[in-house]
Design a protein around this motif. Structure first.
Motif, PDB file in Angstrom:
ATOM      1  N   SER A 176       0.826  -1.199   0.000  1.00 52.55           N
ATOM      2  CA  SER A 176       0.000   0.000   0.000  1.00 52.55           C
ATOM      3  C   SER A 176       0.866   1.256   0.000  1.00 52.55           C
ATOM      4  N   SER A 177       0.298   2.313  -0.545  1.00 49.15           N
ATOM      5  CA  SER A 177       1.001   3.586  -0.594  1.00 49.15           C
ATOM      6  C   SER A 177       0.982   4.239   0.783  1.00 49.15           C
ATOM      7  N   LEU A 178       2.119   4.895   1.131  1.00 49.65           N
ATOM      8  CA  LEU A 178       2.191   5.553   2.431  1.00 49.65           C
ATOM      9  C   LEU A 178       1.218   6.717   2.526  1.00 49.65           C
ATOM     10  N   SER A 179       0.815   7.228   1.359  1.00 52.66           N
ATOM     11  CA  SER A 179      -0.110   8.362   1.386  1.00 52.66           C
ATOM     12  C   SER A 179      -1.477   7.964   1.921  1.00 52.66           C
ATOM     13  N   TYR A 180      -1.772   6.640   1.881  1.00 51.68           N
ATOM     14  CA  TYR A 180      -3.057   6.188   2.395  1.00 51.68           C
ATOM     15  C   TYR A 180      -3.135   6.314   3.919  1.00 51.68           C
ATOM     16  N   LEU A 181      -1.995   6.312   4.583  1.00 51.76           N
ATOM     17  CA  LEU A 181      -2.001   6.317   6.043  1.00 51.76           C
ATOM     18  C   LEU A 181      -2.693   7.546   6.617  1.00 51.76           C
ATOM     19  N   LYS A 182      -2.583   8.660   5.907  1.00 51.65           N
ATOM     20  CA  LYS A 182      -3.224   9.872   6.425  1.00 51.65           C
ATOM     21  C   LYS A 182      -4.742   9.822   6.266  1.00 51.65           C
ATOM     22  N   LEU A 183      -5.220   8.869   5.419  1.00 55.09           N
ATOM     23  CA  LEU A 183      -6.655   8.748   5.201  1.00 55.09           C
ATOM     24  C   LEU A 183      -7.286   7.692   6.092  1.00 55.09           C
ATOM     25  N   PHE A 184      -6.470   6.721   6.532  1.00 53.41           N
ATOM     26  CA  PHE A 184      -7.028   5.620   7.313  1.00 53.41           C
ATOM     27  C   PHE A 184      -7.314   6.084   8.744  1.00 53.41           C
ATOM     28  N   PRO A 185      -8.507   5.772   9.263  1.00 55.15           N
ATOM     29  CA  PRO A 185      -8.816   6.109  10.664  1.00 55.15           C
ATOM     30  C   PRO A 185      -8.295   5.042  11.612  1.00 55.15           C
ATOM     31  N   ILE A 186      -6.954   4.893  11.649  1.00 57.11           N
ATOM     32  CA  ILE A 186      -6.344   3.832  12.451  1.00 57.11           C
ATOM     33  C   ILE A 186      -5.715   4.434  13.699  1.00 57.11           C
ATOM     34  N   ASP A 187      -5.402   3.543  14.674  1.00 61.54           N
ATOM     35  CA  ASP A 187      -4.838   3.978  15.955  1.00 61.54           C
ATOM     36  C   ASP A 187      -3.383   3.579  16.111  1.00 61.54           C
ATOM     37  N   SER A 188      -2.946   2.497  15.434  1.00 62.95           N
ATOM     38  CA  SER A 188      -1.568   2.053  15.641  1.00 62.95           C
ATOM     39  C   SER A 188      -1.064   1.277  14.433  1.00 62.95           C
ATOM     40  N   LEU A 189       0.262   1.161  14.391  1.00 57.90           N
ATOM     41  CA  LEU A 189       0.941   0.325  13.404  1.00 57.90           C
ATOM     42  C   LEU A 189       1.670  -0.776  14.149  1.00 57.90           C
ATOM     43  N   LYS A 190       1.648  -2.002  13.562  1.00 61.56           N
ATOM     44  CA  LYS A 190       2.372  -3.128  14.156  1.00 61.56           C
ATOM     45  C   LYS A 190       3.564  -3.445  13.257  1.00 61.56           C
ATOM     46  N   ILE A 191       4.768  -3.364  13.836  1.00 65.22           N
ATOM     47  CA  ILE A 191       5.985  -3.669  13.088  1.00 65.22           C
ATOM     48  C   ILE A 191       6.083  -5.186  12.961  1.00 65.22           C
ATOM     49  N   ASP A 192       6.273  -5.667  11.739  1.00 66.25           N
ATOM     50  CA  ASP A 192       6.327  -7.110  11.501  1.00 66.25           C
ATOM     51  C   ASP A 192       7.536  -7.712  12.200  1.00 66.25           C
ATOM     52  N   GLN A 193       7.349  -8.945  12.672  1.00 64.57           N
ATOM     53  CA  GLN A 193       8.405  -9.609  13.441  1.00 64.57           C
ATOM     54  C   GLN A 193       9.641  -9.897  12.599  1.00 64.57           C
ATOM     55  N   SER A 194       9.510  -9.925  11.279  1.00 63.53           N
ATOM     56  CA  SER A 194      10.688 -10.161  10.443  1.00 63.53           C
ATOM     57  C   SER A 194      11.688  -9.017  10.571  1.00 63.53           C
ATOM     58  N   PHE A 195      11.201  -7.791  10.858  1.00 60.95           N
ATOM     59  CA  PHE A 195      12.108  -6.665  11.078  1.00 60.95           C
ATOM     60  C   PHE A 195      12.676  -6.698  12.496  1.00 60.95           C
ATOM     61  N   THR A 196      11.831  -7.039  13.474  1.00 62.76           N
ATOM     62  CA  THR A 196      12.259  -7.035  14.875  1.00 62.76           C
ATOM     63  C   THR A 196      13.289  -8.125  15.149  1.00 62.76           C
ATOM     64  N   ARG A 197      13.127  -9.265  14.501  1.00 69.29           N
ATOM     65  CA  ARG A 197      14.000 -10.417  14.778  1.00 69.29           C
ATOM     66  C   ARG A 197      15.464 -10.091  14.471  1.00 69.29           C
ATOM     67  N   ASN A 198      15.736  -9.364  13.400  1.00 67.12           N
ATOM     68  CA  ASN A 198      17.113  -9.058  12.995  1.00 67.12           C
ATOM     69  C   ASN A 198      17.506  -7.621  13.339  1.00 67.12           C
ATOM     70  N   LEU A 199      16.793  -7.080  14.295  1.00 71.52           N
ATOM     71  CA  LEU A 199      16.994  -5.671  14.626  1.00 71.52           C
ATOM     72  C   LEU A 199      18.441  -5.362  15.022  1.00 71.52           C
ATOM     73  N   MET A 200      19.038  -6.237  15.799  1.00 78.00           N
ATOM     74  CA  MET A 200      20.376  -5.971  16.317  1.00 78.00           C
ATOM     75  C   MET A 200      21.480  -6.453  15.386  1.00 78.00           C
ATOM     76  N   GLU A 201      21.150  -7.250  14.366  1.00 79.74           N
ATOM     77  CA  GLU A 201      22.167  -7.790  13.469  1.00 79.74           C
ATOM     78  C   GLU A 201      22.179  -7.100  12.102  1.00 79.74           C
ATOM     79  N   ASP A 202      21.090  -6.559  11.691  1.00 77.13           N
ATOM     80  CA  ASP A 202      20.974  -6.006  10.338  1.00 77.13           C
ATOM     81  C   ASP A 202      20.683  -4.509  10.436  1.00 77.13           C
ATOM     82  N   ALA A 203      21.609  -3.733   9.935  1.00 75.86           N
ATOM     83  CA  ALA A 203      21.461  -2.271  10.023  1.00 75.86           C
ATOM     84  C   ALA A 203      20.258  -1.786   9.233  1.00 75.86           C
ATOM     85  N   LYS A 204      19.955  -2.473   8.127  1.00 77.43           N
ATOM     86  CA  LYS A 204      18.807  -2.056   7.321  1.00 77.43           C
ATOM     87  C   LYS A 204      17.502  -2.275   8.078  1.00 77.43           C
ATOM     88  N   ASP A 205      17.397  -3.428   8.750  1.00 77.66           N
ATOM     89  CA  ASP A 205      16.201  -3.676   9.546  1.00 77.66           C
ATOM     90  C   ASP A 205      16.086  -2.646  10.667  1.00 77.66           C
TER      91      ASP A 205
END
Length: 757
Positions: free
Chosen positions: A665-694
């Protein structure tokens, strides 16, 4: 006629009075009958031909006159008396002339009316002709008698045994003629009645023939047309005058003449097995006068007349029937959308190919193709665009295979390609060609689309010795391609059956599991990072299969999505989570939100908002304690999604985007969505300390969410280092094995007192 002439002569002779005794020689009297009958037969036979000519009329009159004169003078010779008869040559010749002229007049008058049948007062002409003929005989007789002179002579002697007295002869002739005339009148009456009935029957028969819309043609033993009705004229374009006398095969195209001749042969040869009127039916093509051809049905029947065979042809134009049959065949054997062979025709061709392969030893290939993401295109752009896409796909597939190959549509977006006389290398080449072809965009209705195929392949006889097994194994290989990323091809291998068998068992088990209550819900805590308190839990579905044991959600959730079972399962999870949260609150546990994952099919179903509202109402849970986790793929159709999300927000629910960063989805949609939070996918969290890109992605997501006024929750937290990093980056909440695995609802009360950051 002959007996009438003879009777008139002798009755008139008996009326002749002489001063001497006259008797008649029996044998000569009988002989005198012969020229009268013979001449009458010949004269009437000649003049009664269909076409009356002057020469025939004269010849008939000569014969009739000769018969009358001969009978008269032979009859005179039968007289036995005491006198000598001498004839005046002039009167003798005059009698013959009178007989000729009168006969000519009577015969011509009688038979010239045949060609003008139906004229008024025809009976008068017949009566006049009869009177003239009677006058001819009478006048000739009395002229002949006038030419005779009688001279006495002596020693005549008495008549012997061969003579007849005048009295006996008179009675014999009179009675004989009455009998003959009676028989003649009776015969004439019967014949006329019969002829009248025959003519009436013929008129009716002819009326039926002429009114028939079918062509009815009668032909003789030489296949020459003898009768041609109006139906034949309308069908073939020839008039009756043009057709009569022409060969029957002028109505048959050259390539069908032998078939037509073979059909006529039994009738022309009068084969004994054909009973009178026996018929046979042929289907071939007819030839019109203008040279056009048309399909026709020919019914043949034969009969014998005067020792010669004749036959009738009843012909029906079956053009419309053939069109209807063709249309029915298309409906039965062709796909109505693409015009490709359907499964019925494919099965017929596959059976034929297998028979040929058994004889030649060659292999047969089956390609099973399924279009990737076609359902998404069909759902988002509509079925009309989907149909146009399928038509374009069918065109491209036919261009990728050879003429002897069969491209078949099985239904939906599934296609099967039959490759007779192929090899594994040839199938690989064609599969690669198909993939290459579909790597280019498809233009449908002015809109550019990309669609890719997943191709499974099997070979006969290696991968199956019957039709169903071959197709099933190719289908199995296709599903393996789907599982491995789609847009590729795969040959069938025996180990694929285990995967398919497990998948089938899971699908059956899913349906039974709903009924048998085999599903349970476990809960994983969501922790406020700053305070370390549990602020919510996520409801996670678990399935305990009675034979296969605990099934991973990663295995059965996609299958439930594909089969549509996710809708009843998802509704059950929603209601169960609401019920459980309300139960905890009633047990005086701290109130908290309960998060429920919503699938794409659930969100897109009609009445989804009502389903959520009903679950809250039935369980008594307040909306602020329910969180719905939506995936990015759900909100791709932003207009529809935003409308539903606003309705949910108006109810007081908490909305979040799950697995953020993995969708499209386009990031521009986020300003239109009536949402309360974002959940960071575990694939990013798992390599958080080993992968600078994550690490950079996580940092970016947190900052972006805060800038948009959204909370952030990180999934998959397993170590203290990961938690410390999230705390430093001001992430709001976290969940993962560092805090707790998903646990049954009974363990939640213990976790609420023991979990800390």
């Amino acid at each position: 006629m002959g007996m009438g002439i003879w009777s008139m002569h002798f009755i008139a002779m008996l009326a002749f009075r002489m001063p001497i005794i006259v008797t008649y020689n029996t044998w000569i009297v009988l002989v005198s009958i012969i020229p009268a009958i013979s001449a009458s037969f010949l004269a009437l036979h000649i003049i009664s031909r269909p076409e009356l000519k002057r020469s025939r009329a004269i010849l008939s009159a000569v014969l009739m006159a000769t018969g009358i004169v001969s009978m008269h003078y032979i009859g005179m010779a039968a007289m036995q008396m005491d006198a000598i008869v001498r004839y005046n040559p002039l009167l003798w010749g005059l009698s013959a002339l009178i007989a000729f002229i009168a006969s000519l007049t009577a015969l011509y008058l009688m038979y010239s009316v045949k060609k003008r049948a139906g004229q008024p007062r025809l009976w008068r002409r017949k009566a006049i002709a009869a009177l003239i003929m009677g006058a001819a005989v009478s006048t000739m007789h009395y002229t002949g008698m006038a030419s005779a002179s009688f001279h006495n002579r002596h020693n005549m002697g008495h008549a012997g045994d061969t003579t007849l007295s005048n009295t006996i002869l008179a009675y014999a002739i009179s009675i004989g003629m009455l009998v003959i005339l009676g028989m003649m009148f009776t015969s004439t009456y019967v014949n006329r009645r019969f002829e009248s009935q025959s003519l009436e029957s013929e008129r009716k028969f002819r009326s039926v023939i002429e009114s028939a819309s079918d062509a009815i043609i009668l032909a003789d033993s030489h296949s020459i047309i003898r009768s041609w009705n109006r139906g034949a004229q309308l069908m073939f374009g020839y008039t009756e005058k043009e057709a009569i006398g022409k060969p029957l095969d002028m109505t048959i195209p050259d390539r069908f003449k032998q078939i037509h001749a073979d059909g006529l042969y039994p009738y022309l040869m009068q084969e004994p097995h054909l009973s009178p009127g026996a018929g046979r039916r042929l289907e071939l093509y007819g030839l019109r006068k203008d040279g056009t051809e048309f399909p026709m049905e020919l019914s043949l029947a034969g009969w014998e007349e005067e020792g010669h065979p004749f036959f009738s042809s009843i012909i029906r134009d079956i053009t419309e029937r053939k069109k209807a049959e063709h249309k029915i065949n298309q409906m039965i054997y062709l796909d109505p959308l693409t015009g490709l062979p359907n499964r019925h025709l494919l099965h017929d061709r596959l059976k034929e190919a297998m028979d040929q392969a058994d004889e030649s030893g060659l292999m047969i290939g089956i390609m099973f193709l399924d279009l990737d993401r076609f359902k998404y295109i069909n759902d988002t752009l509509g079925h009309t665009m989907g149909d146009l896409l399928l038509v374009e796909v069918s065109i491209r597939l036919r261009e990728c295979v050879d003429k002897q190959d069969t491209v078949s549509r099985q239904g939906g977006d599934e296609f099967i390609v039959l490759l007779p006389g192929t090899s594994q290398e040839d199938m690989t080449r064609k599969a690669q060609k198909i993939l290459q072809t579909f790597s280019q965009s498809v233009l449908v209705g002015g809109q550019e689309m990309f669609v890719t195929p997943s191709i499974g392949m099997s070979l006969y006889p290696n991968d199956g010795n019957n039709r169903d097994t071959l197709i099933k194994n190719a289908d199995t290989a296709m599903y393996r391609v789907k599982e491995q990323g789609k847009n590729n091809y795969q040959f069938y291998t025996s180990d694929m059956n285990e995967v398919v068998s497990r998948r089938m068992n899971l699908e059956i088990g899913l349906r039974k599991g709903i009924i048998k209550n085999e599903f349970t819900v476990h809960y994983q805590p969501q922790v406020d990072i700053l305070s370390g308190t549990v602020v919510g839990v996520e409801a996670l579905l678990r399935w305990q299969h009675p034979q296969l044991g605990l099934i991973s959600p990663a295995e059965f959730i996609p299958l439930a999505e594909e089969t549509g079972l996710i809708i009843p399962i998802g509704e059950w999870v929603l209601r169960e989570a609401c019920r459980q949260n309300k139960e905890w609150q009633d047990a005086n546990l701290p109130p908290m939100r309960i998060a429920v994952n919503i699938s794409t099919r659930q969100f897109q179903q009609s009445g989804f908002v009502e389903v959520v509202s009903r679950a809250l109402k039935d369980t008594g849970l307040e909306p602020k304690y329910l969180e719905l986790e939506l995936t990015e793929s759900i909100v791709q159709n932003s207009v529809h999604a935003i409308a539903i999300m606003h309705k949910l927000k108006e109810m007081g629910l908490f909305l979040s985007i799950d697995d953020f960063g993995t969708g499209y989805s386009s990031l521009s949609y986020l300003k239109l969505f009536p949402i309360d939070s974002l959940k960071i996918d575990q694939s990013f969290t798992r390599n958080l300390m080993e992968d600078a890109k994550d690490e950079a992605l996580v940092h970016t997501i947190i900052n972006m969410a805060h800038n948009l006024g959204l909370k952030v929750i990180a999934e998959g937290v397993e170590t203290g280092e990961q938690l410390q990093y999230l705390l430093q980056r001001h992430c709001n909440e976290a969940q993962g094995y560092y805090f707790s695995k998903p646990v049954p609802p009974d363990n939640i009360s213990n976790l609420l007192g023991s979990v800390s950051a």
